[in-house]
Design an enzyme around this catalytic site. Structure first.
Site, PDB file in Angstrom:
ATOM      1  N   ASP A  35       0.829  -1.194   0.000  1.00  0.00           N
ATOM      2  CA  ASP A  35       0.000   0.000   0.000  1.00  0.00           C
ATOM      3  C   ASP A  35       0.867   1.249   0.000  1.00  0.00           C
ATOM      4  OD1 ASP A  35      -2.304  -1.465  -0.003  1.00  0.00           O
ATOM      5  OD2 ASP A  35      -2.369  -1.619   2.175  1.00  0.00           O
ATOM      6  N   TYR A  36       2.009   1.117   0.648  1.00  0.00           N
ATOM      7  CA  TYR A  36       2.898   2.275   0.727  1.00  0.00           C
ATOM      8  C   TYR A  36       3.390   2.673  -0.672  1.00  0.00           C
ATOM      9  CZ  TYR A  36       6.642   5.346   2.150  1.00  0.00           C
ATOM     10  OH  TYR A  36       7.448   6.421   2.292  1.00  0.00           O
ATOM     11  N   ASP A  39       0.690   4.246  -2.583  1.00  0.00           N
ATOM     12  CA  ASP A  39       0.486   5.580  -2.069  1.00  0.00           C
ATOM     13  C   ASP A  39       1.482   6.581  -2.655  1.00  0.00           C
ATOM     14  OD1 ASP A  39      -0.571   7.465  -0.231  1.00  0.00           O
ATOM     15  OD2 ASP A  39       1.291   7.218   0.906  1.00  0.00           O
ATOM     16  N   SER A  84     -36.340  -6.697 -17.522  1.00  0.00           N
ATOM     17  CA  SER A  84     -36.042  -7.461 -16.309  1.00  0.00           C
ATOM     18  C   SER A  84     -36.180  -8.936 -16.668  1.00  0.00           C
ATOM     19  CB  SER A  84     -36.961  -7.055 -15.178  1.00  0.00           C
ATOM     20  OG  SER A  84     -38.263  -7.433 -15.504  1.00  0.00           O
ATOM     21  N   LEU A  85     -36.079  -9.787 -15.688  1.00  0.00           N
ATOM     22  CA  LEU A  85     -36.159 -11.228 -15.951  1.00  0.00           C
ATOM     23  C   LEU A  85     -37.468 -11.756 -15.415  1.00  0.00           C
ATOM     24  CD1 LEU A  85     -32.607 -12.267 -14.721  1.00  0.00           C
ATOM     25  CD2 LEU A  85     -33.392 -12.216 -17.083  1.00  0.00           C
ATOM     26  N   GLU A 114     -25.845 -18.394 -13.630  1.00  0.00           N
ATOM     27  CA  GLU A 114     -25.112 -17.388 -12.852  1.00  0.00           C
ATOM     28  C   GLU A 114     -25.848 -17.158 -11.545  1.00  0.00           C
ATOM     29  OE1 GLU A 114     -25.117 -13.901 -15.339  1.00  0.00           O
ATOM     30  OE2 GLU A 114     -24.391 -15.063 -17.038  1.00  0.00           O
ATOM     31  N   LYS A 116     -27.790 -14.829  -8.878  1.00  0.00           N
ATOM     32  CA  LYS A 116     -28.602 -13.625  -8.983  1.00  0.00           C
ATOM     33  C   LYS A 116     -28.207 -12.709  -7.825  1.00  0.00           C
ATOM     34  CE  LYS A 116     -33.324 -12.096  -9.874  1.00  0.00           C
ATOM     35  NZ  LYS A 116     -33.210 -10.868  -9.154  1.00  0.00           N
ATOM     36  N   ASP A 118     -27.984  -9.644  -5.353  1.00  0.00           N
ATOM     37  CA  ASP A 118     -29.048  -8.832  -4.782  1.00  0.00           C
ATOM     38  C   ASP A 118     -28.539  -7.420  -4.516  1.00  0.00           C
ATOM     39  OD1 ASP A 118     -31.518  -8.249  -3.918  1.00  0.00           O
ATOM     40  OD2 ASP A 118     -31.375  -9.310  -2.009  1.00  0.00           O
ATOM     41  N   ARG A 137     -31.640   1.655 -13.688  1.00  0.00           N
ATOM     42  CA  ARG A 137     -32.668   1.017 -14.500  1.00  0.00           C
ATOM     43  C   ARG A 137     -33.858   1.945 -14.747  1.00  0.00           C
ATOM     44  NH1 ARG A 137     -37.098  -2.201 -14.058  1.00  0.00           N
ATOM     45  NH2 ARG A 137     -37.265  -3.705 -15.739  1.00  0.00           N
ATOM     46  N   GLU A 174     -24.638  -5.404 -11.492  1.00  0.00           N
ATOM     47  CA  GLU A 174     -25.296  -5.156 -10.220  1.00  0.00           C
ATOM     48  C   GLU A 174     -24.329  -4.466  -9.269  1.00  0.00           C
ATOM     49  OE1 GLU A 174     -28.299  -6.300 -10.541  1.00  0.00           O
ATOM     50  OE2 GLU A 174     -29.185  -6.455  -8.521  1.00  0.00           O
ATOM     51  N   TYR A 226     -22.666  -8.632 -15.699  1.00  0.00           N
ATOM     52  CA  TYR A 226     -23.199  -9.918 -16.154  1.00  0.00           C
ATOM     53  C   TYR A 226     -23.914  -9.888 -17.509  1.00  0.00           C
ATOM     54  CZ  TYR A 226     -27.047  -7.813 -13.469  1.00  0.00           C
ATOM     55  OH  TYR A 226     -27.976  -6.952 -12.955  1.00  0.00           O
ATOM     56  N   LYS A 289     -29.530 -18.485 -18.363  1.00  0.00           N
ATOM     57  CA  LYS A 289     -29.585 -17.823 -19.672  1.00  0.00           C
ATOM     58  C   LYS A 289     -29.214 -18.819 -20.764  1.00  0.00           C
ATOM     59  CE  LYS A 289     -27.890 -13.598 -17.456  1.00  0.00           C
ATOM     60  NZ  LYS A 289     -26.752 -12.696 -17.214  1.00  0.00           N
ATOM     61  N   LYS A 313     -35.719 -17.987  -8.137  1.00  0.00           N
ATOM     62  CA  LYS A 313     -35.451 -17.279  -6.884  1.00  0.00           C
ATOM     63  C   LYS A 313     -35.516 -18.253  -5.724  1.00  0.00           C
ATOM     64  CE  LYS A 313     -37.199 -12.993  -6.696  1.00  0.00           C
ATOM     65  NZ  LYS A 313     -36.822 -11.635  -6.295  1.00  0.00           N
ATOM     66  N   CYS A 407     -44.481   1.485  31.972  1.00  0.00           N
ATOM     67  CA  CYS A 407     -43.360   0.554  31.889  1.00  0.00           C
ATOM     68  C   CYS A 407     -43.768  -0.810  32.444  1.00  0.00           C
ATOM     69  CB  CYS A 407     -42.174   1.105  32.675  1.00  0.00           C
ATOM     70  SG  CYS A 407     -40.794  -0.051  32.739  1.00  0.00           S
ATOM     71  N   CYS A 410     -41.651  -1.371  35.825  1.00  0.00           N
ATOM     72  CA  CYS A 410     -41.725  -0.556  37.042  1.00  0.00           C
ATOM     73  C   CYS A 410     -42.992   0.287  37.110  1.00  0.00           C
ATOM     74  CB  CYS A 410     -40.486   0.334  37.161  1.00  0.00           C
ATOM     75  SG  CYS A 410     -40.444   1.656  35.942  1.00  0.00           S
ATOM     76  N   CYS A 425     -38.869   4.524  29.155  1.00  0.00           N
ATOM     77  CA  CYS A 425     -39.242   4.571  30.558  1.00  0.00           C
ATOM     78  C   CYS A 425     -38.287   5.564  31.207  1.00  0.00           C
ATOM     79  CB  CYS A 425     -39.084   3.198  31.211  1.00  0.00           C
ATOM     80  SG  CYS A 425     -39.150   3.322  33.009  1.00  0.00           S
ATOM     81  N   CYS A 431     -35.813   1.641  37.731  1.00  0.00           N
ATOM     82  CA  CYS A 431     -36.427   0.618  36.881  1.00  0.00           C
ATOM     83  C   CYS A 431     -35.441  -0.559  36.772  1.00  0.00           C
ATOM     84  CB  CYS A 431     -36.733   1.217  35.513  1.00  0.00           C
ATOM     85  SG  CYS A 431     -37.454   0.047  34.370  1.00  0.00           S
TER      86      CYS A 431
HETATM   87  S1  IVH Z   1     -29.327 -10.545 -16.559  1.00  0.00           S
HETATM   88  C1  IVH Z   1     -32.304  -9.105 -19.750  1.00  0.00           C
HETATM   89  N1  IVH Z   1     -27.910 -11.662 -14.662  1.00  0.00           N
HETATM   90  O1  IVH Z   1     -31.975  -9.332 -11.551  1.00  0.00           O
HETATM   91  C2  IVH Z   1     -31.562  -9.708 -18.631  1.00  0.00           C
HETATM   92  N2  IVH Z   1     -29.562 -10.073 -14.032  1.00  0.00           N
HETATM   93  O2  IVH Z   1     -35.109  -8.805 -12.928  1.00  0.00           O
HETATM   94  C3  IVH Z   1     -30.760  -8.756 -17.888  1.00  0.00           C
HETATM   95  N3  IVH Z   1     -29.659  -9.643 -11.607  1.00  0.00           N
HETATM   96  O3  IVH Z   1     -32.658  -6.393 -13.285  1.00  0.00           O
HETATM   97  C4  IVH Z   1     -30.406  -9.174 -16.525  1.00  0.00           C
HETATM   98  N4  IVH Z   1     -28.033 -11.010 -11.048  1.00  0.00           N
HETATM   99  O4  IVH Z   1     -30.756  -6.372 -11.582  1.00  0.00           O
HETATM  100  C5  IVH Z   1     -28.898 -10.784 -14.947  1.00  0.00           C
HETATM  101  N5  IVH Z   1     -26.542 -12.709 -13.110  1.00  0.00           N
HETATM  102  C6  IVH Z   1     -27.522 -11.838 -13.394  1.00  0.00           C
HETATM  103  C7  IVH Z   1     -28.185 -11.098 -12.391  1.00  0.00           C
HETATM  104  C8  IVH Z   1     -29.218 -10.229 -12.754  1.00  0.00           C
HETATM  105  C9  IVH Z   1     -28.922 -10.135 -10.605  1.00  0.00           C
HETATM  106  C10 IVH Z   1     -30.760  -8.676 -11.420  1.00  0.00           C
HETATM  107  C11 IVH Z   1     -30.781  -7.537 -12.371  1.00  0.00           C
HETATM  108  C12 IVH Z   1     -32.091  -7.622 -13.068  1.00  0.00           C
HETATM  109  C13 IVH Z   1     -32.899  -8.473 -12.140  1.00  0.00           C
HETATM  110  C14 IVH Z   1     -33.896  -9.345 -12.833  1.00  0.00           C
END
Ligand code: IVH
Length: 683
Positions: A35-36, A39, A84-85, A114, A116, A118, A137, A174, A226, A289, A313, A407, A410, A425, A431
C-alpha cells in the site's frame, strides 16, 4: 525542472500503473505492491496534476474520491431498453421453461447459470475504452444518470485494458455491498447516531442515489457485470463475451457455469443454495440464460423480459405464522422494544418464536393485530422481522394494538420525545432492567472488564439491595457478599437448588472490582453508558478532554467541534452531565479510585509506537478489532478509528474499506500491512 512533455509522459505512465494496481486490488484481490508503494505513486500523480492542471485527465485514478455534486439526476434514455427477468420460485415452472425453449429451438443449446446478485442494476456505456455514462434502471426505458457516483466505485474500470474491446458497447451489472462492508457501514452509522440501513441492498441503492459523490466514494460499493450489449461484440455468445469483458478489466464473477440439461441446472441451484450463506455478498437466486445470441433472436422477448432467460429465486427467507402476543422489553437506556411472540415456525433452517416489532410506528404502519397471520423474514439482520400481515386471515374480533403507556417493569408512565419513534421509561433511577442493563454494560469486557461478576451474580446483588448503580459496586464488602444466596428451581424433578457465595467467589468478585480501578479513563467513560457514546467516541472524548472534570463542564457548542461528535452525541453528553444523580455517581467512582483522567502512559509493553496514531481497519490475521487497539496502546501508540491528517499509519487488513485507503492516500498517510506492523513493535 520537468517540462510539459515529460510531465505528460509521466502522468500517462503513472495513470497506467495506478489503474493496474487498482484493478489488481479491487477486481482480482491480488495486489502486487504494498500500500505504501501505491500511495507514493498516487502522491506523485497528484503532485503532477497540481503542477500541470491542464494535463489532468477527468478519469485519473486520483479522481476516485469523487467531489461532483448532483442536485437532480438527469433522466437518460437507455440505448437498449433495460428488461427485467421473468422469475419463479417453482421447480415446475423451470421445467416448463425448459420445455418451451426446447420446443422453440430444439435441443442443441447450452444454458449459462449465474448467481442472482441482490443489489441495484446499473447500465454502463463505454466508448473508445472509456466509461462514458452510468444509468440506473429507472422504468426500463429511461433512468437516472449516476455517472459521477459510479466513477467512485473502484472495481468499475474508467479505462479498459488492452485494445480488443468494441469501440462502443453497453455493459450491465449489479452494484452491491458485501456483508462485511454493510456491517461496517452500519456500525459507524450507529456510532454517529444515524439510522442503520435495513440490508446491504438498501444501503447500496441509497448510496448510489446520494447527491455528493465524495460521500459515495466512502461507501463500500462494488459491482459485478453480467450482461453485454453492442454491435461489434467479439463472440456470438454470452459466455465468451463475458470472459472477454473480464480481460478488459471488468469484474465478471467466476460463478458462470454452462449446463446442457435442466437436471444439471437443478443440481447447481441446490449446490449454490447450500453455499449461499457463506458468500461474502447476498444473492437471491440463480439466473439461467441461453448462451447463443442467434438463439436469443429466435426466442425473442416479451414486453417486459426476454424469453431466453429466467431467474429461479430462492424462497425468500420468509414464513407465515400467527402472532400470539406482544411483549415489551426495557433496555438499559430505558428504550421500550415491542417483541412479537409467534407460533414457532421454521425459517431458513432455524425455528423462529420471536420477532422484533421495533416501535409503535412500525406496529401502526403494519396494522398488526394479535391473532393475525404475519409474514416473518430474515433480512441482513440476525433477528427476524415481521414484514406484512395477511389481512385475508384476520380474525373477526382482532383489535388494533394499543401500545403500552406504562413501563412493564416498574409501572412508570412512558415518554416519547417529539420526532422519535421509540418510547422510553424515564425511571432511570429505579427501573430494574435499566439498573441491571447499565451495570452489565459497565462491567462488560470493553468497559471495566469485571468478568468475575456476570449476569447471575449481579442479579443476586441487585435483589439483595446491595447495588443500585455502578458506584455501589465499589462499596461492596466481604461481609455483605459472603453467604448471599439464591434458590434456583431445578427443571425436571423440581428439586430446589441453592447457590450461595462462598469465600472463593467473594474474593474473586472483590478482586475483579479492585482490578477495574486500573482500567483507563476512556473505558470508564464508555462504561457509563451515555447514549450514543460508543467506544470510539468515548476514546475521542477522553483523548480530547483528558479528564472527567474538563468533560463535565463542556458546552454543546464546544462538543460538536470535536472530530466524530455530531449534534445527537453532543446533546446526549451535555444532558448526561446535567443530571445531579449522574454527577454524584461519578464523584463516588472517583473517590473509590476509578480512573477519571487519561494517564499519559497507558499500560505499555514498549514505547515503539510512542506518539503514533494508528488506524487499523479490515480483517487482521492475529488480532480481533478490540485486541489490535489494545496492542497499539500497549506499545505507546494511539488507536483511532478514522484516518485524518493526524494519522501516522493506516494498518490495512483484509477487505479494508476503500474509503480509508483513499483518505490515507489523499493525506499521504503511509499504509502498512499486519506484518509490517508486527515488525514495528518487534513481534
Ligand atoms: S441478466 C435481460 N444476470 O436481476 C436480462 N440479471 O429482474 C438482464 N440480476 O434487473 C439481466 N443477477 O438487476 C442478470 N446474473 C444476473 C443477475 C441479474 C442479478 C438482477 C438484475 C435484473 C434483475 C432481474
Amino acid at each position: 525542472m520537468m517540462d510539459k512533455n515529460d510531465a505528460r509522459a509521466r502522468i500517462e505512465e503513472l495513470t497506467e500503473q495506478l489503474n493496474q494496481h487498482n484493478y489488481r486490488y479491487y477486481v482480482l484481490s491480488k495486489p502486487v505492491v504494498s500500500d505504501y508503494e501505491f500511495d507514493m505513486l498516487m502522491k506523485e500523480l497528484e503532485d503532477l496534476e497540481t503542477r500541470f492542471p491542464e494535463l489532468a485527465d477527468p478519469d485519473s485514478p486520483t479522481k476516485r474520491v469523487g467531489g461532483d455534486i448532483t442536485k437532480d439526476f438527469e433522466q437518460v434514455r437507455h440505448q437498449y431498453p433495460m428488461l427485467s427477468l421473468s422469475n419463479t420460485y417453482s421447480e415446475q415452472e423451470l421445467i416448463d421453461f425448459d420445455a418451451r425453449v426446447r420446443k422453440a429451438i430444439g435441443d442443441d443449446f447450452e444454458y449459462v447459470c449465474e448467481l442472482k446478485y441482490d443489489g441495484v442494476s446499473i447500465s454502463l456505456t463505454y466508448e473508445n475504452g472509456k466509461l462514458l455514462r452510468a444509468v440506473t434502471r429507472g422504468d426500463g426505458v429511461q433512468g437516472d444518470d449516476v455517472t459521477a457516483n459510479v466513477k467512485t466505485i473502484r472495481s468499475i474500470p474508467l479505462r479498459l485494458h488492452g485494445k480488443d474491446y468494441p469501440q462502443s458497447f453497453v455493459i450491465r451489472g449489479e452494484i452491491f455491498m458485501t456483508r462485511a462492508g454493510f456491517a461496517r457501514l452500519n456500525e459507524s452509522r450507529i456510532e454517529n447516531g444515524e439510522d442503520p440501513f435495513a440490508n446491504p441492498r438498501n444501503s447500496a441503492s441509497g448510496s448510489l442515489k446520494m447527491q455528493d459523490s465524495a460521500e459515495v466514494a466512502k461507501r463500500p460499493l462494488d459491482c459485478f457485470l453480467y450482461f453485454i450489449l453492442g454491435e461489434n461484440l467479439p463472440f456470438d455468445n454470452h459466455y465468451d463475451n463475458l470472459k472477454a469483458c473480464k480481460s478488459w478489466g471488468f469484474k465478471v464473477p467466476d460463478f458462470m457455469v454452462k449446463c446442457k440439461t435442466i437436471r444439471e441446472v437443478f443440481s447447481l441451484i441446490n449446490e449454490w443454495e447450500k453455499g449461499r450463506d457463506q458468500l461474502p455478498f447476498e444473492i437471491d437466486g440463480v439466473v439461467i440464460k441461453i448462451n447463443k445470441f442467434a438463439q436469443w433472436d429466435e426466442l425473442g422477448v416479451t414486453a417486459k423480459s426476454p424469453r431466453w432467460a429466467i431467474a429461479y429465486k430462492y424462497k425468500a427467507e420468509q414464513a407465515s405464522t400467527r402472532l400470539n402476543s406482544i411483549d415489551y422489553q426495557v433496555g438499559r437506556t430505558g428504550a421500550i422494544t415491542p417483541v412479537a411472540n409467534l407460533e414457532p415456525v421454521l425459517l431458513a433452517g432455524t425455528t423462529v418464536k420471536r420477532a422484533s416489532l421495533h416501535n409503535a410506528d412500525i406496529i401502526k404502519a403494519l396494522d398488526v393485530r394479535i391473532g393475525d397471520m404475519v409474514y416473518v423474514e430474515k433480512g441482513g439482520e440476525i433477528i427476524p422481522k415481521i414484514t406484512a400481515v395477511d389481512l385475508s386471515q384476520r380474525p373477526a374480533n382482532a383489535m388494533p394494538v394499543e401500545f403500552i403507556s406504562k413501563c412493564p417493569e416498574c409501572g412508570t408512565t412512558l415518554t416519547r420525545k417529539e420526532g422519535e419513534a421509540q418510547h422510553y421509561c424515564p425511571n432511570e433511577e429505579s427501573c430494574p432492567p435499566q439498573i441491571k442493563g447499565r451495570i452489565l454494560h459497565f462491567i462488560s469486557r470493553n468497559a471495566m472488564d469485571i468478568d468475575t461478576i456476570g449476569e447471575g451474580r449481579l442479579e443476586m446483588m441487585i435483589d439483595a439491595g446491595l447495588v443500585h448503580n455502578v458506584a455501589d459496586l465499589f462499596d461492596l464488602t466481604y461481609d455483605q457478599l459472603h453467604g448471599l444466596e439464591k434458590v434456583i428451581e431445578a427443571d425436571g424433578d423440581k428439586k430446589e437448588k441453592k447457590i450461595s457465595f462462598q469465600d472463593k467467589t467473594v474474593n474473586n468478585i472483590l478482586n475483579g472490582i479492585e482490578a477495574s480501578k486500573q482500567v483507563s479513563f476512556d473505558k470508564v467513560l464508555y462504561g457509563l453508558g451515555i447514549r450514543y457514546v460508543g467506544q470510539t467516541v468515548a476514546r475521542k472524548l477522553a483523548t480530547h478532554y483528558h479528564k472527567m472534570d474538563n468533560l463535565k463542564n463542556v458546552s454543546f457548542e464546544e462538543l460538536i467541534l470535536v472530530d466524530e461528535v455530531g449534534e445527537k452525541i453532543a446533546e446526549s453528553v451535555v444532558n448526561y452531565f446535567q443530571s445531579v444523580k449522574n454527577i454524584e455517581v461519578i464523584n463516588r467512582l472517583k473517590n473509590s479510585g476509578v480512573q477519571m483522567e487519561l494517564k499519559d502512559k497507558l499500560e505499555t509493553k514498549s514505547d515503539k509506537l510512542m506518539g503514533k496514531t494508528i488506524v487499523a481497519s479490515g480483517k487482521l490475521q492475529n488480532y480481533s478489532r478490540e485486541d489490535i487497539k489494545e496492542v497499539i496502546m500497549q506499545h505507546g501508540g494511539k488507536p483511532a478509528s478514522s484516518v485524518s491528517k493526524n494519522t501516522d499509519f493506516l494498518l490495512a487488513g483484509e477487505n479494508i474499506g476503500p474509503n480509508k485507503l483513499t483518505k490515507a492516500q489523499e493525506l499521504g498517510v503511509p499504509i502498512i500491512s499486519e506484518e509490517e506492523f508486527e515488525g514495528m513493535i518487534g513481534d
